[in-house]
Design a protein around this motif. Structure first.
Motif, PDB file in Angstrom:
ATOM      1  N   ALA A  50       9.700   4.751 -10.028  1.00 50.08           N
ATOM      2  CA  ALA A  50       8.401   5.314 -10.393  1.00 50.08           C
ATOM      3  C   ALA A  50       7.577   4.313 -11.203  1.00 50.08           C
ATOM      4  CB  ALA A  50       8.586   6.601 -11.181  1.00 50.08           C
ATOM      5  N   VAL A  51       6.330   4.144 -10.798  1.00 52.00           N
ATOM      6  CA  VAL A  51       5.397   3.244 -11.472  1.00 52.00           C
ATOM      7  C   VAL A  51       4.014   3.891 -11.483  1.00 52.00           C
ATOM      8  CG1 VAL A  51       6.594   1.084 -10.898  1.00 52.00           C
ATOM      9  CG2 VAL A  51       4.902   2.004  -9.308  1.00 52.00           C
ATOM     10  N   GLU A  52       3.176   3.412 -12.382  1.00 52.66           N
ATOM     11  CA  GLU A  52       1.767   3.805 -12.357  1.00 52.66           C
ATOM     12  C   GLU A  52       1.025   2.766 -11.540  1.00 52.66           C
ATOM     13  OE1 GLU A  52      -2.015   4.555 -15.347  1.00 52.66           O
ATOM     14  OE2 GLU A  52      -0.001   4.449 -16.176  1.00 52.66           O
ATOM     15  N   ILE A  53       0.115   3.214 -10.704  1.00 53.91           N
ATOM     16  CA  ILE A  53      -0.630   2.308  -9.839  1.00 53.91           C
ATOM     17  C   ILE A  53      -2.114   2.560 -10.024  1.00 53.91           C
ATOM     18  CG2 ILE A  53      -1.076   1.586  -7.462  1.00 53.91           C
ATOM     19  CD1 ILE A  53       1.749   2.762  -6.800  1.00 53.91           C
ATOM     20  N   VAL A  54      -2.857   1.485 -10.241  1.00 59.64           N
ATOM     21  CA  VAL A  54      -4.311   1.555 -10.301  1.00 59.64           C
ATOM     22  C   VAL A  54      -4.825   0.778  -9.097  1.00 59.64           C
ATOM     23  CG1 VAL A  54      -6.360   0.967 -11.630  1.00 59.64           C
ATOM     24  CG2 VAL A  54      -4.252   1.640 -12.818  1.00 59.64           C
ATOM     25  N   GLY A  55      -5.504   1.452  -8.201  1.00 62.81           N
ATOM     26  CA  GLY A  55      -6.026   0.795  -7.012  1.00 62.81           C
ATOM     27  C   GLY A  55      -5.716   1.593  -5.765  1.00 62.81           C
ATOM     28  N   GLU A  56      -5.947   0.972  -4.619  1.00 63.38           N
ATOM     29  CA  GLU A  56      -5.876   1.670  -3.338  1.00 63.38           C
ATOM     30  C   GLU A  56      -4.483   1.588  -2.706  1.00 63.38           C
ATOM     31  OE1 GLU A  56      -8.201   1.819   0.951  1.00 63.38           O
ATOM     32  OE2 GLU A  56      -8.557   0.129  -0.392  1.00 63.38           O
ATOM     33  N   VAL A  57      -3.842   2.741  -2.626  1.00 62.44           N
ATOM     34  CA  VAL A  57      -2.541   2.860  -1.966  1.00 62.44           C
ATOM     35  C   VAL A  57      -2.560   4.094  -1.066  1.00 62.44           C
ATOM     36  CG1 VAL A  57      -1.226   1.688  -3.790  1.00 62.44           C
ATOM     37  CG2 VAL A  57      -1.550   4.160  -3.913  1.00 62.44           C
ATOM     38  N   ARG A  80       3.905   7.063  -9.171  1.00 62.76           N
ATOM     39  CA  ARG A  80       4.233   7.077  -7.755  1.00 62.76           C
ATOM     40  C   ARG A  80       5.586   6.415  -7.575  1.00 62.76           C
ATOM     41  NH1 ARG A  80       0.175   7.186  -3.938  1.00 62.76           N
ATOM     42  NH2 ARG A  80       1.937   7.281  -2.503  1.00 62.76           N
ATOM     43  N   LEU A  81       6.275   6.764  -6.491  1.00 59.74           N
ATOM     44  CA  LEU A  81       7.512   6.065  -6.139  1.00 59.74           C
ATOM     45  C   LEU A  81       7.124   4.822  -5.351  1.00 59.74           C
ATOM     46  CD1 LEU A  81       9.881   8.965  -5.028  1.00 59.74           C
ATOM     47  CD2 LEU A  81       9.501   8.026  -7.317  1.00 59.74           C
ATOM     48  N   ALA A  82       7.489   3.664  -5.852  1.00 57.55           N
ATOM     49  CA  ALA A  82       7.147   2.406  -5.182  1.00 57.55           C
ATOM     50  C   ALA A  82       7.715   2.370  -3.768  1.00 57.55           C
ATOM     51  CB  ALA A  82       7.645   1.220  -5.998  1.00 57.55           C
ATOM     52  N   CYS A  83       8.881   2.977  -3.574  1.00 54.76           N
ATOM     53  CA  CYS A  83       9.542   2.926  -2.266  1.00 54.76           C
ATOM     54  C   CYS A  83       8.812   3.752  -1.203  1.00 54.76           C
ATOM     55  CB  CYS A  83      10.996   3.390  -2.372  1.00 54.76           C
ATOM     56  SG  CYS A  83      11.214   5.147  -2.720  1.00 54.76           S
ATOM     57  N   GLN A  84       7.948   4.648  -1.618  1.00 56.51           N
ATOM     58  CA  GLN A  84       7.245   5.513  -0.677  1.00 56.51           C
ATOM     59  C   GLN A  84       5.745   5.208  -0.633  1.00 56.51           C
ATOM     60  OE1 GLN A  84       9.049   7.795   1.291  1.00 56.51           O
ATOM     61  NE2 GLN A  84      10.665   6.550   0.371  1.00 56.51           N
ATOM     62  N   THR A  85       5.359   4.060  -1.168  1.00 56.73           N
ATOM     63  CA  THR A  85       3.945   3.718  -1.312  1.00 56.73           C
ATOM     64  C   THR A  85       3.593   2.476  -0.505  1.00 56.73           C
ATOM     65  OG1 THR A  85       3.949   4.669  -3.532  1.00 56.73           O
ATOM     66  CG2 THR A  85       2.152   3.170  -3.002  1.00 56.73           C
ATOM     67  N   GLN A  86       2.508   2.579   0.251  1.00 52.82           N
ATOM     68  CA  GLN A  86       1.988   1.441   0.992  1.00 52.82           C
ATOM     69  C   GLN A  86       0.769   0.892   0.256  1.00 52.82           C
ATOM     70  OE1 GLN A  86       1.303   3.467   4.746  1.00 52.82           O
ATOM     71  NE2 GLN A  86       2.926   2.231   5.660  1.00 52.82           N
ATOM     72  N   VAL A  87       0.695  -0.420   0.163  1.00 53.82           N
ATOM     73  CA  VAL A  87      -0.420  -1.098  -0.488  1.00 53.82           C
ATOM     74  C   VAL A  87      -1.571  -1.207   0.514  1.00 53.82           C
ATOM     75  CG1 VAL A  87      -1.174  -3.194  -1.668  1.00 53.82           C
ATOM     76  CG2 VAL A  87       1.202  -2.419  -1.901  1.00 53.82           C
ATOM     77  N   LEU A  88      -2.724  -0.647   0.145  1.00 51.75           N
ATOM     78  CA  LEU A  88      -3.879  -0.670   1.047  1.00 51.75           C
ATOM     79  C   LEU A  88      -5.008  -1.560   0.546  1.00 51.75           C
ATOM     80  CD1 LEU A  88      -4.020   3.123   1.987  1.00 51.75           C
ATOM     81  CD2 LEU A  88      -2.848   1.258   3.185  1.00 51.75           C
ATOM     82  N   GLY A  89      -5.012  -1.868  -0.736  1.00 55.60           N
ATOM     83  CA  GLY A  89      -6.036  -2.722  -1.331  1.00 55.60           C
ATOM     84  C   GLY A  89      -5.472  -3.356  -2.589  1.00 55.60           C
ATOM     85  N   ASP A  90      -6.333  -3.980  -3.358  1.00 58.76           N
ATOM     86  CA  ASP A  90      -5.899  -4.618  -4.601  1.00 58.76           C
ATOM     87  C   ASP A  90      -5.428  -3.553  -5.588  1.00 58.76           C
ATOM     88  OD1 ASP A  90      -6.713  -6.954  -3.424  1.00 58.76           O
ATOM     89  OD2 ASP A  90      -8.570  -7.110  -4.569  1.00 58.76           O
ATOM     90  N   ILE A  91      -4.261  -3.793  -6.205  1.00 52.30           N
ATOM     91  CA  ILE A  91      -3.702  -2.823  -7.149  1.00 52.30           C
ATOM     92  C   ILE A  91      -3.153  -3.510  -8.384  1.00 52.30           C
ATOM     93  CG2 ILE A  91      -3.124  -1.169  -5.337  1.00 52.30           C
ATOM     94  CD1 ILE A  91      -0.161  -1.979  -5.691  1.00 52.30           C
ATOM     95  N   GLN A  92      -2.994  -2.707  -9.431  1.00 52.02           N
ATOM     96  CA  GLN A  92      -2.268  -3.109 -10.634  1.00 52.02           C
ATOM     97  C   GLN A  92      -1.100  -2.148 -10.765  1.00 52.02           C
ATOM     98  OE1 GLN A  92      -4.434  -2.774 -14.316  1.00 52.02           O
ATOM     99  NE2 GLN A  92      -2.759  -3.611 -15.508  1.00 52.02           N
ATOM    100  N   VAL A  93       0.075  -2.671 -11.100  1.00 56.50           N
ATOM    101  CA  VAL A  93       1.287  -1.858 -11.233  1.00 56.50           C
ATOM    102  C   VAL A  93       1.765  -1.907 -12.679  1.00 56.50           C
ATOM    103  CG1 VAL A  93       3.687  -1.591 -10.498  1.00 56.50           C
ATOM    104  CG2 VAL A  93       1.952  -2.291  -8.839  1.00 56.50           C
ATOM    105  N   ILE A  94       2.062  -0.724 -13.224  1.00 56.03           N
ATOM    106  CA  ILE A  94       2.564  -0.601 -14.590  1.00 56.03           C
ATOM    107  C   ILE A  94       3.885   0.150 -14.547  1.00 56.03           C
ATOM    108  CG2 ILE A  94       2.096   0.272 -16.920  1.00 56.03           C
ATOM    109  CD1 ILE A  94      -0.946   0.326 -15.893  1.00 56.03           C
TER     110      ILE A  94
END
Length: 108
Positions: A50-57, A80-94
């Motif tokens: 689990a991570v916090e994501i800022v941006g388009e996923v 969000r669960l990183a394993c179930q997330t697709q990167v669609l645009g620029d993001i920041q991960v915390i």
């Protein structure tokens, strides 16, 4: 190509890339404590990525939503669960503290 800003690094990846795979390929320590040894390896059942994501996923799928609705996670936290997330645009991960990344103190 989207960029992922995490732990002081900027990583590029293909649009639609799986966030967990990209982070691990670049040596980002996605798992806290012993979760690096005992995790579900990306099938979405453990919740330790689990991570916090800022941006388009991608929108959360049913695995992501279901796991984050169970303790120690909270659906009220922006994770969000990183394993179930697709990167669609620029993001920041915390990443946060706690075995499941469910804490309130950012690690990176």
């Amino acid at each position: 190509m989207p960029t992922i800003t995490v732990q002081g690094q900027v990583i590029t990846c293909d649009r639609g890339a799986n966030l967990r795979r990209v982070l691990l390929q670049h040596g980002i320590p996605l798992y806290n404590h012993k979760a690096k040894f005992i995790n579900c390896r990306g099938i979405g059942s453990c919740g330790t990525c689990a991570v916090e994501i800022v941006g388009e996923v991608s929108d959360p799928n049913w695995k992501d939503t279901a796991r984050r609705s169970l303790p120690p996670h909270s659906p009220l936290k922006n994770r969000r669960l990183a394993c179930q997330t697709q990167v669609l645009g620029d993001i920041q991960v915390i990443k946060y503290d706690g075995f499941w990344g469910q804490g309130d103190i950012p690690i990176f």
